[in-house]
Design an enzyme around this catalytic site. Structure first.
Site, PDB file in Angstrom:
ATOM      1  N   CYS A   1       0.798  -0.981   0.104  1.00  0.00           N
ATOM      2  CA  CYS A   1      -0.060   0.108  -0.036  1.00  0.00           C
ATOM      3  C   CYS A   1       0.901   1.146   0.013  1.00  0.00           C
ATOM      4  CB  CYS A   1      -0.994  -0.057   1.195  1.00  0.00           C
ATOM      5  SG  CYS A   1      -2.316   1.268   0.900  1.00  0.00           S
TER       6      CYS A   1
ATOM      7  N   GLU B   1      -0.730  -8.274   5.530  1.00  0.00           N
ATOM      8  CA  GLU B   1      -0.543  -8.304   6.738  1.00  0.00           C
ATOM      9  C   GLU B   1      -1.710  -8.208   7.431  1.00  0.00           C
ATOM     10  OE1 GLU B   1       0.114  -5.841   4.922  1.00  0.00           O
ATOM     11  OE2 GLU B   1      -0.352  -3.790   5.944  1.00  0.00           O
TER      12      GLU B   1
ATOM     13  N   HIS C   1      -3.133  -5.406   1.531  1.00  0.00           N
ATOM     14  CA  HIS C   1      -2.530  -5.793   2.849  1.00  0.00           C
ATOM     15  C   HIS C   1      -2.493  -7.011   3.176  1.00  0.00           C
ATOM     16  CE1 HIS C   1      -1.979  -1.294   3.967  1.00  0.00           C
ATOM     17  NE2 HIS C   1      -3.315  -1.150   3.632  1.00  0.00           N
TER      18      HIS C   1
END
Lengths: 187, 292
Positions: A80, A171, A169
């Site tokens: 991002c 994560e 994302h």
């Protein structure tokens, strides 16, 4: 043990460290020039606000050392805002950044928070969940850039040599595919 | 097609703001100064809390035109405030695609019993809290981010410190009690059992928690970060000071390197005049008392 530096100036850096620990990788937070050691095996530029991170990279004197490490071949993964920082060209903005990857990136490409969304799409041949938060996408990629994911006609993941970027994302999900892909680039 | 879980996406936007400074701004010019100084978001409002306090009277949601001019001026997320319980002000802000709504005690409350049912909205909400009970009640109503209330517009950090310490002490206590004691604890705190169990298991709020109210210096910001805040709101502290750009920049850097006293010393030099501020025992109106 593999040791990865995660840029920890602002944003969701802890989430990357949590995933790295699940993959039995050592995680070092980088907040100032002295934190950048020469024995790093890789670097992650996390999600957050790219304008904030770019400014702090510059103010703290971390921009030039990081750009140099990437140019010399250190594997780097930007998610991002991290993807924005790695882009050589931005459609509308000027932000201090490493700018090492041959891509043109549009910031806030899906509009404001109300345009944030989830998707499941193919990343390098595997189906993975993708979370887009006020996300950018890649408008143009140079000839040496390998495209890894396309969602709704827009490039959202790509690789060029030692550099990996995603507009989404990984994560923030439980899926370890993308981080594992990055670790495979290191070894 | 994957279903969009708006609540998760909204909590995740707050995760992206962590380690950052959200600044109150009253004009496009101030918004650009804030963005250039490294704000991770701006709060658009017609008057900063110190001026609301000075002016007295009823304070309401800002003019949507003014908010839109700020949305056009910057590329970072734009937040704006609605009165506690005023769900139509919230509908209006959702209609102009605000990135975050602050259901805020800084404005005059519209409802002295009910907060907004935030589960009915697509856009995210941040709410103030003084303790774990208030935080979990707001989360149960749909808040996807929490901030301490502090005492806005004073430049006095004491309430923000009190609220953060109290919240963390209560979280530690909930973590340490046994599972069969959670039912009674939920009753006493007046919060849903499931949310309390989540706190018991994870040792933290289920959403991001920022500090707000009275932060005026880099040292104040670093203090709140060392006390466990995940980021800070700065309201009156920046644009009520002598050199807003420099102070804003210093507070941003203090939040990133909040554990580095040598850097904090450098950042604290030559910032010009801080906002004058008022002490908690000098003020007539305690905004923190609004909305429990």
């Amino acid at each position: 043990m593999t040791k990865i530096g995660v840029l920890a100036l602002q944003g969701a850096f802890i989430e990357h460290c949590q995933i790295l620990r699940r993959l039995a990788v050592d995680c070092v937070e980088l907040r100032k020039p002295a934190d950048i050691s020469q024995d790093l095996d890789g670097l992650i530029l996390p999600g957050g606000e790219s304008t904030v991170m770019g400014k702090l990279l510059n103010n703290l004197g971390m921009l030039i050392p990081i750009r140099k490490m990437i140019s010399e071949g250190l594997p780097v993964f930007g998610t991002c805002a991290g993807m924005i920082l790695l882009a050589q060209r931005l459609s509308e903005d000027s932000i201090p950044r490493p700018g090492t990857m041959d891509i043109t990136v549009r910031r806030n490409a899906y509009g404001r928070q109300i345009g944030s969304f989830n998707s499941v799409a193919t990343f390098a041949g595997k189906r993975v969940p993708m979370t887009f938060i006020r996300a950018p996408y890649i408008e143009e990629a140079g000839s040496e850039v390998q495209i890894l994911s396309v969602v709704d006609g827009h490039i959202v993941a790509a690789k060029q040599g030692n550099q990996l970027v995603t507009a989404f994302h990984p994560e923030l999900t439980d899926d370890l595919t993308v981080h594992q892909y990055f670790l495979d680039m290191i070894s | 097609m994957v279903e969009n879980d708006r609540y998760s996406l909204n909590k995740q936007l707050a995760q992206m703001l962590k380690g950052g400074v959200i600044m109150d701004v009253t004009s496009p010019e101030q918004a650009r100064i804030a963005e250039d100084a490294g704000a991770c978001a701006v709060m658009a409002l017609e008057r900063i809390p110190a001026d609301i306090r000075a002016a007295g009277g009823v304070s309401r949601m800002s003019d949507p035109k003014m908010i839109k001019s700020i949305q056009e001026a910057v590329s970072i997320p734009v937040m704006a405030k609605v009165r506690i319980g005023h769900f139509v002000e919230a509908q209006i802000l959702e209609a102009i695609e605000i990135d975050y709504i602050d259901e805020s005690e800084v404005l005059s409350p519209a409802d002295d019993i009910y907060h907004i049912d935030k589960t009915k909205f697509k856009v995210p909400f941040v709410c103030g809290a003084r303790d774990l009970g208030e935080a979990l009640r707001r989360i149960n109503e749909g808040a996807s981010m929490i901030r301490t209330k502090g005492e806005p517009g004073t430049g006095d950090i004491i309430q923000a410190v009190r609220h953060m310490r109290k919240m963390n002490a209560e979280i530690r206590r909930i973590q340490s009690i046994s599972e069969d004691e959670l039912f009674e604890a939920a009753k006493v705190l007046e919060v849903p059992y499931d949310l309390l169990k989540n706190v018991h298991e994870n040792g933290r709020l289920p959403v991001v928690n920022f500090a707000a109210g009275g932060i005026a210096t880099p040292a104040d910001a670093a203090l709140m970060m060392q006390l466990g805040a995940e980021g800070v709101f700065v309201g009156s502290g920046i644009f009520k000071s002598g050199n807003p750009a420099k102070r804003a920049n210093a507070i941003v850097r203090a939040v990133t390197n909040y554990q580095d006293p040598i850097l904090l010393a450098e950042l604290s030099e030559d910032l010009g005049e801080a906002m004058v501020g008022i002490n908690e025992n000098e003020i007539a109106l305690l905004m923190e008392e609004r909305g429990k």
